[in-house]
Design a protein around this motif. Structure first.
Motif, PDB file in Angstrom:
ATOM      1  N   VAL A 167      -7.578   2.464  -2.917  1.00 30.13           N
ATOM      2  CA  VAL A 167      -6.424   2.525  -2.212  1.00 30.13           C
ATOM      3  C   VAL A 167      -5.032   2.250  -3.328  1.00 30.13           C
ATOM      4  CG1 VAL A 167      -6.630   0.141  -1.524  1.00 30.13           C
ATOM      5  CG2 VAL A 167      -4.987   1.695  -0.336  1.00 30.13           C
ATOM      6  N   THR A 224     -14.314   2.349  -1.866  1.00 27.15           N
ATOM      7  CA  THR A 224     -12.777   2.849  -1.454  1.00 27.15           C
ATOM      8  C   THR A 224     -11.961   2.613  -2.326  1.00 27.15           C
ATOM      9  OG1 THR A 224     -11.082   3.054   0.397  1.00 27.15           O
ATOM     10  CG2 THR A 224     -11.947   0.770  -0.126  1.00 27.15           C
ATOM     11  N   ALA A 244      -0.748   4.570  -0.431  1.00 24.99           N
ATOM     12  CA  ALA A 244      -1.361   5.644   0.226  1.00 24.99           C
ATOM     13  C   ALA A 244      -2.441   4.988   0.916  1.00 24.99           C
ATOM     14  CB  ALA A 244      -1.675   6.536  -0.855  1.00 24.99           C
ATOM     15  N   ASP A 245      -2.699   5.895   2.121  1.00 23.72           N
ATOM     16  CA  ASP A 245      -4.042   5.270   2.882  1.00 23.72           C
ATOM     17  C   ASP A 245      -5.238   5.178   1.879  1.00 23.72           C
ATOM     18  OD1 ASP A 245      -2.323   5.132   5.156  1.00 23.72           O
ATOM     19  OD2 ASP A 245      -2.729   7.181   5.900  1.00 23.72           O
ATOM     20  N   PRO A 246      -6.065   4.483   2.287  1.00 20.37           N
ATOM     21  CA  PRO A 246      -7.595   4.199   1.748  1.00 20.37           C
ATOM     22  C   PRO A 246      -8.327   5.552   1.664  1.00 20.37           C
ATOM     23  CG  PRO A 246      -7.081   2.447   3.078  1.00 20.37           C
ATOM     24  CD  PRO A 246      -6.091   3.488   3.272  1.00 20.37           C
ATOM     25  N   ASP A 247      -9.176   5.633   0.791  1.00 19.23           N
ATOM     26  CA  ASP A 247      -9.969   6.995   0.603  1.00 19.23           C
ATOM     27  C   ASP A 247     -11.441   6.342   0.415  1.00 19.23           C
ATOM     28  OD1 ASP A 247     -10.847   9.557   0.192  1.00 19.23           O
ATOM     29  OD2 ASP A 247     -10.519   9.721  -1.770  1.00 19.23           O
ATOM     30  N   ALA A 267     -11.071   0.568   4.361  1.00 19.60           N
ATOM     31  CA  ALA A 267     -10.692   1.649   5.095  1.00 19.60           C
ATOM     32  C   ALA A 267     -10.540   1.646   6.473  1.00 19.60           C
ATOM     33  CB  ALA A 267     -12.021   2.512   4.777  1.00 19.60           C
ATOM     34  N   GLU A 268     -10.889   0.759   7.243  1.00 17.39           N
ATOM     35  CA  GLU A 268     -10.687   0.723   8.824  1.00 17.39           C
ATOM     36  C   GLU A 268      -9.407  -0.194   9.021  1.00 17.39           C
ATOM     37  OE1 GLU A 268     -14.138  -1.105  10.719  1.00 17.39           O
ATOM     38  OE2 GLU A 268     -15.402   0.651   9.837  1.00 17.39           O
ATOM     39  N   VAL A 325       0.875  -1.050  -0.161  1.00 18.88           N
ATOM     40  CA  VAL A 325      -0.024   0.023   0.114  1.00 18.88           C
ATOM     41  C   VAL A 325       0.951   1.341   0.056  1.00 18.88           C
ATOM     42  CG1 VAL A 325      -1.819   1.416   1.349  1.00 18.88           C
ATOM     43  CG2 VAL A 325      -1.659  -1.337   1.255  1.00 18.88           C
ATOM     44  N   VAL A 327      -6.612  -0.963   6.608  1.00 18.06           N
ATOM     45  CA  VAL A 327      -5.364  -0.910   5.867  1.00 18.06           C
ATOM     46  C   VAL A 327      -4.792   0.345   5.951  1.00 18.06           C
ATOM     47  CG1 VAL A 327      -4.778  -0.733   3.368  1.00 18.06           C
ATOM     48  CG2 VAL A 327      -6.161  -2.466   4.043  1.00 18.06           C
ATOM     49  N   GLU A 328      -3.414   0.644   5.994  1.00 20.04           N
ATOM     50  CA  GLU A 328      -2.336   1.746   6.154  1.00 20.04           C
ATOM     51  C   GLU A 328      -1.430   1.517   5.176  1.00 20.04           C
ATOM     52  OE1 GLU A 328      -1.181   2.007  10.090  1.00 20.04           O
ATOM     53  OE2 GLU A 328      -3.146   2.559  10.994  1.00 20.04           O
ATOM     54  N   LYS A 329      -0.888   2.845   4.729  1.00 26.26           N
ATOM     55  CA  LYS A 329       0.208   3.038   4.173  1.00 26.26           C
ATOM     56  C   LYS A 329       1.393   2.131   4.355  1.00 26.26           C
ATOM     57  CE  LYS A 329       3.445   6.507   2.118  1.00 26.26           C
ATOM     58  NZ  LYS A 329       3.622   7.986   1.955  1.00 26.26           N
TER      59      LYS A 329
END
Length: 130
Positions: free
Chosen positions: A29, A27, A13-16, A65-66, A11, A68-70
């Motif tokens: 990502v 979302t 970029a953080d999810p949108d 979205a809750e 990943v 997953v992180e970069k």
């Protein structure tokens, strides 16, 4: 069983998380993976880096979205072919990105441990036919 593709990605970029006009969540990502090849000495070299946007819909979208992180490694499962999309990059050049419609998103446990929690299912009334 349907044919599917598996993408081992990182990943970038953080999810949108967004909501459609109908109120349903979706979302996007940004992810990347390297196209590695062995050189003449038998060492791995990165030939190129592929960037893509993973799209998820419904409950999968909110869970992505809750959760997953970069920087996280993921495994994305998709049954549809990725869709190429042209865009203008930072240098003003036309480039191509891939849009992958996710059927599932997994955490590869060979890299780290994760804590999972089961979501409660909400009962719905049966549909009336007639």
């Amino acid at each position: 069983m349907r044919n599917s593709c598996e993408y081992n990605v990182t990943v970038v970029a953080d999810p949108d998380l967004k909501f459609g006009q109908d109120g349903n969540p979706w979302t996007s990502v940004r992810v990347a993976w390297n196209d590695n090849v062995r050189n003449a000495n038998g060492e791995w070299e990165t030939k190129s880096t592929v960037y893509a946007s993973v799209k998820a819909f419904g409950k999968l979208a909110t869970n992505v979205a809750e959760s997953v992180e970069k920087g996280m490694p993921l495994v994305v499962i998709a049954t549809k072919m990725p869709l190429p999309r042209a865009y203008t990059n930072k240098e003003g050049e036309t480039a191509v990105s891939l849009d992958i419609i996710a059927d599932n998103v997994l955490f590869p446990l060979s890299y780290s441990a994760v804590e999972a929690r089961r979501e409660e299912r909400v009962a719905t009334a049966p549909m009336e036919v007639g």
